[in-house]
Design a protein around this motif. Structure first.
Motif, short mmCIF file in Angstrom:
data_model
loop_
_atom_site.label_atom_id
_atom_site.label_comp_id
_atom_site.label_asym_id
_atom_site.label_seq_id
_atom_site.Cartn_x
_atom_site.Cartn_y
_atom_site.Cartn_z
N VAL A 89 0.84 -1.20 0.00
CA VAL A 89 0.00 0.00 0.00
C VAL A 89 0.87 1.25 0.00
CG1 VAL A 89 -1.63 1.34 1.41
CG2 VAL A 89 -1.99 -1.10 1.06
N TRP A 90 1.90 1.25 0.81
CA TRP A 90 2.77 2.41 0.91
C TRP A 90 3.50 2.66 -0.42
CZ3 TRP A 90 2.58 6.23 4.01
CH2 TRP A 90 3.64 7.14 4.09
N LEU A 91 4.00 1.60 -1.05
CA LEU A 91 4.67 1.76 -2.33
C LEU A 91 3.71 2.24 -3.41
CD1 LEU A 91 7.09 -1.29 -2.34
CD2 LEU A 91 7.68 1.13 -2.18
N THR A 92 2.46 1.80 -3.35
CA THR A 92 1.47 2.28 -4.31
C THR A 92 1.21 3.77 -4.12
OG1 THR A 92 0.42 0.11 -4.36
CG2 THR A 92 -0.90 1.96 -5.13
N ILE A 93 1.11 4.20 -2.88
CA ILE A 93 0.89 5.63 -2.59
C ILE A 93 2.08 6.43 -3.07
CG2 ILE A 93 0.70 7.32 -0.72
CD1 ILE A 93 -0.95 5.18 0.80
N SER B 98 4.29 5.61 -5.37
CA SER B 98 4.38 5.53 -6.82
C SER B 98 3.42 6.51 -7.49
CB SER B 98 4.07 4.11 -7.28
OG SER B 98 4.07 4.03 -8.67
N ARG B 99 2.25 6.69 -6.93
CA ARG B 99 1.27 7.60 -7.53
C ARG B 99 1.61 9.06 -7.27
NH1 ARG B 99 -4.51 4.58 -6.76
NH2 ARG B 99 -3.88 2.71 -7.87
N SER B 100 2.30 9.35 -6.18
CA SER B 100 2.60 10.74 -5.86
C SER B 100 3.95 11.19 -6.41
CB SER B 100 2.56 10.96 -4.35
OG SER B 100 3.57 10.19 -3.72
N ASP B 101 4.83 10.25 -6.72
CA ASP B 101 6.14 10.59 -7.28
C ASP B 101 6.03 10.89 -8.76
OD1 ASP B 101 7.97 10.61 -5.31
OD2 ASP B 101 8.89 8.69 -5.77
N PRO B 102 6.86 11.79 -9.26
CA PRO B 102 6.91 11.97 -10.71
C PRO B 102 7.46 10.70 -11.36
CG PRO B 102 8.27 13.60 -9.58
CD PRO B 102 7.72 12.69 -8.55
N LEU C 65 4.70 3.48 -19.44
CA LEU C 65 5.44 2.23 -19.30
C LEU C 65 6.23 2.19 -18.00
CD1 LEU C 65 6.66 1.90 -22.98
CD2 LEU C 65 4.95 0.48 -21.85
N VAL C 66 6.82 3.31 -17.63
CA VAL C 66 7.60 3.36 -16.38
C VAL C 66 6.69 3.23 -15.18
CG1 VAL C 66 9.05 4.86 -14.94
CG2 VAL C 66 9.53 4.65 -17.37
N ARG C 67 5.50 3.85 -15.22
CA ARG C 67 4.57 3.73 -14.10
C ARG C 67 4.11 2.28 -13.90
NH1 ARG C 67 2.31 8.82 -16.03
NH2 ARG C 67 3.03 10.44 -14.64
N ILE C 68 3.95 1.57 -15.00
CA ILE C 68 3.53 0.17 -14.90
C ILE C 68 4.62 -0.65 -14.22
CG2 ILE C 68 3.11 -1.90 -16.28
CD1 ILE C 68 1.59 -0.07 -18.21
N GLU C 69 5.86 -0.33 -14.47
CA GLU C 69 6.97 -1.09 -13.90
C GLU C 69 7.05 -0.97 -12.40
OE1 GLU C 69 10.87 -0.91 -15.83
OE2 GLU C 69 9.87 0.35 -17.31
N ARG C 70 6.63 0.14 -11.86
CA ARG C 70 6.78 0.36 -10.43
C ARG C 70 5.91 -0.50 -9.66
NH1 ARG C 70 7.71 6.67 -9.33
NH2 ARG C 70 9.68 6.81 -10.39
#
Length: 124
Positions: A37-41, A43-47, A119-124
């Motif tokens: 959950v933390w990594l998802t949060i 990932s969505r807030s990081d550029p 593509l980069v967002r999917i990788e995270r």
């Protein structure tokens, strides 16, 4: 007073051992869920372009794998991850969530540079 026999002590230890094992497994699963959950949060807030050092290589290799071209380094320990990422790109494309999934589609895109963030967002 009677002393406990091994027959009465063994089930008690098994019950306590099972209880402790359940607690440890529960804590480990809770830690994994919290980390996910933390990594998802994050990932969505990081550029998308932050910390992309390995993401670019993985993206290029996954697109290459989907185009039947060998990835850059075939002796790397991260190669299974690249094959999993390539499979993820294919799955998302077939589900209609990703227009670019191989090098041919990437080249045919009207603006290939705009495809990179997705593509980069999917990788995270």
């Amino acid at each position: 007073m009677t002393r406990p026999t091994p027959a009465t002590v063994a089930p008690d230890r098994a019950v306590r051992s099972g209880f402790h094992r359940t607690i440890v497994i529960g804590m480990a699963l809770a830690a994994l869920v919290i980390a996910g959950v933390w990594l998802t949060i994050i990932s969505r807030s990081d550029p998308w372009y932050r910390n992309t050092d390995m993401n670019m290589y993985n993206m290029a290799d996954a697109l290459s794998i989907n185009s039947n071209v060998a990835p850059n380094g075939i002796d790397q320990p991260g190669l299974p991850v690249k094959y999993l990422l390539a499979a993820d790109f294919r799955l998302r494309h077939y589900l209609g969530r990703l227009p670019v999934w191989n090098l041919k589609k990437f080249d045919a895109s009207p603006d290939p540079v705009r495809e990179i963030p997705a593509l980069v967002r999917i990788e995270r």
